[in-house]
Design a protein around this motif. Structure first.
Motif, PDB file in Angstrom:
ATOM      1  N   SER A  87      45.071  32.387  -3.434  1.00 30.57           N
ATOM      2  CA  SER A  87      46.244  31.638  -4.410  1.00 30.57           C
ATOM      3  C   SER A  87      46.904  32.771  -5.008  1.00 30.57           C
ATOM      4  CB  SER A  87      45.385  30.844  -5.340  1.00 30.57           C
ATOM      5  OG  SER A  87      44.650  29.790  -4.655  1.00 30.57           O
TER       6      SER A  87
ATOM      7  N   TYR B 284      50.545  33.589  -5.056  1.00 28.52           N
ATOM      8  CA  TYR B 284      51.397  33.516  -6.128  1.00 28.52           C
ATOM      9  C   TYR B 284      52.489  35.069  -6.477  1.00 28.52           C
ATOM     10  CZ  TYR B 284      52.426  33.974 -11.179  1.00 28.52           C
ATOM     11  OH  TYR B 284      53.149  34.202 -12.423  1.00 28.52           O
TER      12      TYR B 284
ATOM     13  N   LYS C 245      56.411  35.197  -6.499  1.00 33.27           N
ATOM     14  CA  LYS C 245      57.041  35.713  -7.587  1.00 33.27           C
ATOM     15  C   LYS C 245      57.997  36.641  -7.248  1.00 33.27           C
ATOM     16  CE  LYS C 245      56.577  34.950 -11.693  1.00 33.27           C
ATOM     17  NZ  LYS C 245      57.559  34.292 -12.547  1.00 33.27           N
TER      18      LYS C 245
ATOM     19  N   ALA D 250      56.562  30.471  -9.120  1.00 30.66           N
ATOM     20  CA  ALA D 250      55.212  30.066  -8.682  1.00 30.66           C
ATOM     21  C   ALA D 250      55.211  29.203  -7.624  1.00 30.66           C
ATOM     22  CB  ALA D 250      54.399  29.563  -9.915  1.00 30.66           C
TER      23      ALA D 250
END
Length: 185
Positions: free
Chosen positions: A152, A156, A160, A166
């Motif tokens: 994750s 992320y 970004k 996100a």
């Protein structure tokens, strides 16, 4: 003396932008002197295999999508594309299977697409993640793993950098009513 023991030199250093700057990666740092043989969009293989259909009486069923799993006709490159589509991330394992070095894969990708191998792979993973976020109800962790980005946190950081969003916000932005369940893996 300055903070780093080098006088005032620290004041004059150029700061490199952080990966979360919202500035997308530059996918074409090197340039081919000829047009690449394949555009990225033409070689991408969707991970989605089934599409929802409604019969005349309203019964929902899923039918196999026509997917071009060998879009280039170049066996090793098509195998590499299928490897990425499956969410695999062990490049060394792929290279060993074909008797290649990692540089060979990078060179092959560059010659065929005009993109550095690392940039191609990351863009491919982002496209897979985008499709999974839009069309499935997979968790962020599941999307990260299935896209080949791994965790994750990696998803992320990548989103970004690519979108300045996100993954959850990216999902909200690209998903439309009725999208969830329209396609399946």
């Amino acid at each position: 003396m300055g903070r780093d023991g080098q006088g005032d030199a620290w004041k004059h250093r150029q700061r490199r932008p952080h990966g979360l700057s919202g500035i997308p990666r530059n996918y074409t740092e090197r340039k081919l002197k000829v047009e690449p043989q394949f555009k990225f969009e033409d070689v991408f293989i969707t991970p989605l295999r089934l599409k929802r259909h409604y019969s005349e009486d309203g019964v929902v069923s899923y039918k196999e999508l026509e997917r071009k799993t060998e879009p280039t006709g170049i066996k090793i490159f098509d195998a590499f594309l299928q490897f990425l589509t499956a969410g695999e991330s062990d490049l060394q394992g792929f290279a060993d299977r074909y008797g290649l070095k990692l540089n060979d894969i990078d060179s092959m990708v560059f010659v065929l697409t005009g993109m550095r191998g690392v940039d191609f792979r990351q863009k491919y993973q982002v496209w897979i993640a985008d499709q999974l976020l839009r069309w499935t109800d997979m968790t962020i962790a599941e999307v990260a793993k299935r896209s080949g980005l791994g965790s994750s946190n990696n998803l992320y950081l990548t989103f970004k950098r690519e979108y300045n969003l996100a993954p959850g916000y990216r999902r909200q932005r690209i998903r439309k009513e009725g999208d969830v369940g329209k396609y399946k893996l």
